[in-house]
Design an enzyme around this catalytic site. Sequence first.
Site, mmCIF file in Angstrom:
data_model
loop_
_atom_site.group_PDB
_atom_site.id
_atom_site.type_symbol
_atom_site.label_atom_id
_atom_site.label_comp_id
_atom_site.label_asym_id
_atom_site.label_seq_id
_atom_site.Cartn_x
_atom_site.Cartn_y
_atom_site.Cartn_z
ATOM 1 N N HIS A 151 40.967 42.495 39.355
ATOM 2 C CA HIS A 151 39.372 41.698 39.400
ATOM 3 C C HIS A 151 39.198 41.146 40.991
ATOM 4 O O HIS A 151 37.952 41.312 41.390
ATOM 5 C CB HIS A 151 39.774 40.485 38.590
ATOM 6 C CG HIS A 151 38.768 39.421 38.537
ATOM 7 N ND1 HIS A 151 37.799 39.467 37.410
ATOM 8 C CD2 HIS A 151 37.939 38.426 39.347
ATOM 9 C CE1 HIS A 151 36.804 38.562 37.399
ATOM 10 N NE2 HIS A 151 37.074 37.909 38.756
ATOM 11 N N GLU A 152 40.151 40.369 41.477
ATOM 12 C CA GLU A 152 39.950 40.148 42.892
ATOM 13 C C GLU A 152 39.699 40.973 43.935
ATOM 14 O O GLU A 152 38.886 41.188 44.874
ATOM 15 C CB GLU A 152 41.080 39.286 43.394
ATOM 16 C CG GLU A 152 41.403 37.988 42.562
ATOM 17 C CD GLU A 152 40.282 37.218 42.135
ATOM 18 O OE1 GLU A 152 39.138 37.055 42.881
ATOM 19 O OE2 GLU A 152 40.074 36.342 41.034
ATOM 20 N N HIS B 84 36.168 42.010 43.456
ATOM 21 C CA HIS B 84 35.128 41.373 44.356
ATOM 22 C C HIS B 84 35.354 41.818 45.923
ATOM 23 O O HIS B 84 34.297 41.697 46.768
ATOM 24 C CB HIS B 84 35.722 39.774 44.287
ATOM 25 C CG HIS B 84 35.452 39.122 43.352
ATOM 26 N ND1 HIS B 84 34.173 39.005 42.614
ATOM 27 C CD2 HIS B 84 36.353 38.303 42.246
ATOM 28 C CE1 HIS B 84 33.998 38.289 41.648
ATOM 29 N NE2 HIS B 84 35.419 37.898 41.277
ATOM 30 N N HIS C 6 33.263 44.860 46.894
ATOM 31 C CA HIS C 6 32.003 44.346 46.732
ATOM 32 C C HIS C 6 31.821 44.083 48.101
ATOM 33 O O HIS C 6 30.433 44.403 48.593
ATOM 34 C CB HIS C 6 31.615 43.558 45.614
ATOM 35 C CG HIS C 6 30.335 43.463 45.260
ATOM 36 N ND1 HIS C 6 29.817 42.408 44.541
ATOM 37 C CD2 HIS C 6 29.292 44.063 45.923
ATOM 38 C CE1 HIS C 6 28.634 42.571 44.396
ATOM 39 N NE2 HIS C 6 28.158 43.539 45.193
#
Length: 631
Positions: free
Chosen positions: A415-416, A419, A422
Amino acid sequence: MKKHNLKRRALAVLCSSAFALTAISMSVQAQDASTKADEQYTWDLTPFYATKSDWENELERLRGEIDGLSAFAGKLDNAQTLLAALEAQSAFSKELLRLWTYASNIQNTNLANPEGQAMVGRLMALFQTASAAQSFFAPEVVALGQEKIERFISSEPGLKDHAFSLRNTIRQGKHVLSPESEQVLSLLTGALSAPQNARDMLANAEIEWPTITLSDGTEAHLTNAGYTLHRADKDREDRIAVFDAFWAKYKDFESTFGITLNGEVQANVATSKARKYNNTLQYFLSGDNIPEEVYRTLVKVTNDRIDVLHRYFKLRGRMLGIEDLGYHDIYPDLVQTDLSFPIDETREHMLASLRLMGEEFSGKFAKASSERWMHVYPQAGKRSGAYMSGSAYDVHPLILLNHQDDYGSASTYAHEWGHAMHKVLTNENQPYELSNFSIFTTEIAAIAKELLLQDHMLQQAKSEDEELFYLGYALEQMRGTFFRQVMFSEFELAIHEEVEKGAALTGARMTEIYGEILKRYHGHDEGVMTISERDMIEWAYIPHFYYNFYVYQYATSIAGAAYFVDEMKTGGKKGVDTYLNFLKAGGKDYPVEILKEAGLDMTSAAPYNAVIDRMDDVMDKIEAILDKRGS
């Protein structure tokens, strides 16, 4: 800067894991300071500032530039001066966020350290002073009018990178107040944050949390962190005891928590009225230009298909062997496993899951994840949960984890890093002025990586038990990230509408509202799960209700993530390119428009139905295995 924009910027700085609701809480974990403290598992902050003295010097330099920001007041009557003012703002905010990244991440590795607290406090004061100094800007741009602004943009090439921001200011023009009023609201930022600060202090520092003795003799101190640890205990009687003691303590402070949340809601409603919005929801969605239709469609579709959530709870009861399911039964793992996910193996699994995205993207991740961008393991005083801190445009993002070598930690890692990648692609393809992507889009980027990891782990599962484990985790993610967040969103909208219609909003009334929603989502009246009076105080435990119409984005994001993962799996290179272009877009347009360009209409029911269909499909697979086993 509006109050909610300041909060949005702070939250954008910390893109956090949706699955762990404690990720943004400021509680200090009692952890072993010696846990795997190898340097390679801690981040290196020297690319930000070589020393703290360098940080101090830069802070003082920025303080000296405050007057320069306000010097443009009353002078934005030509394209060149407008450009100069915008360039000054960009340079100032870029360095301010670099200062913030350095200080906040020092603080978050040891929340008890007064040095970190002081650094962050000084920066918050500078944020507020800078915001007040620039409060003239939006009213003056609005006064210039759209026609003149468009003329300036056409005549001055340097305004190209600022064009989106200028047009966005004009779009919100009817909600911009006079320079004097804007300055007053800027100066009130600290005061308007008082309800949240009071709530956090009460919940994390001042309440004397109970200690209970579990069936094995363990003394369980039920702080917020202790509750999170013990709510999933295998022994059902222990779970019931944990819920009884923990929620009884929150119930003792129902009125006080009611006052703090009511203060937050009252401030929000008053500010939205002052800015001439139709309602508070519209006010908080306006910054990203999100149509109210997105929020209301999400809630409607979820309620229309609440039977799928009820099916999940029935399946949970079957897998746990429980006929009289209660709220205390929602956290135990559906399938027990001894699978281990050390950080280096987690990275290898992540690399494997990214192969379908092509060599260039997976190569970027391989290089970045080998650098010291992460603070990996728990330690005494470290902030709980996980986040990506990526607001320093000229430096790489940072990732805080509390890795426990389990699959939940592996999923959080994915998940991190979603980020972080991105942010990497955005900064490579967009100027600073267009790099501040929305939470609405970046949560899609993060959850997509979790789904890719899930698919990879399912493909290499070595047994039906492993397959059941990953399928069960996927189910719980959809419950927690989609249905639970929509439930929170519905409550948040309800309490704001309660104040908007002039009703009294007390702690008891919030418990009543939350209880009705909690019962509906969990099938209380249908006999699916029993929700007791004890459980209805849960609203007081959720800090996200002070982040103001924030959590709905977790639900929209898992829907968007499922769409992109399906596109990449079925659309080949075209599907991958569509997703990569989405990542590269950053903040160049409004999030709904960026997603429409990628073929996803978040105002329609389709993406929400799709993620619910995905949940149904996972349950079909689980039930097929259980039926085969006769269990």
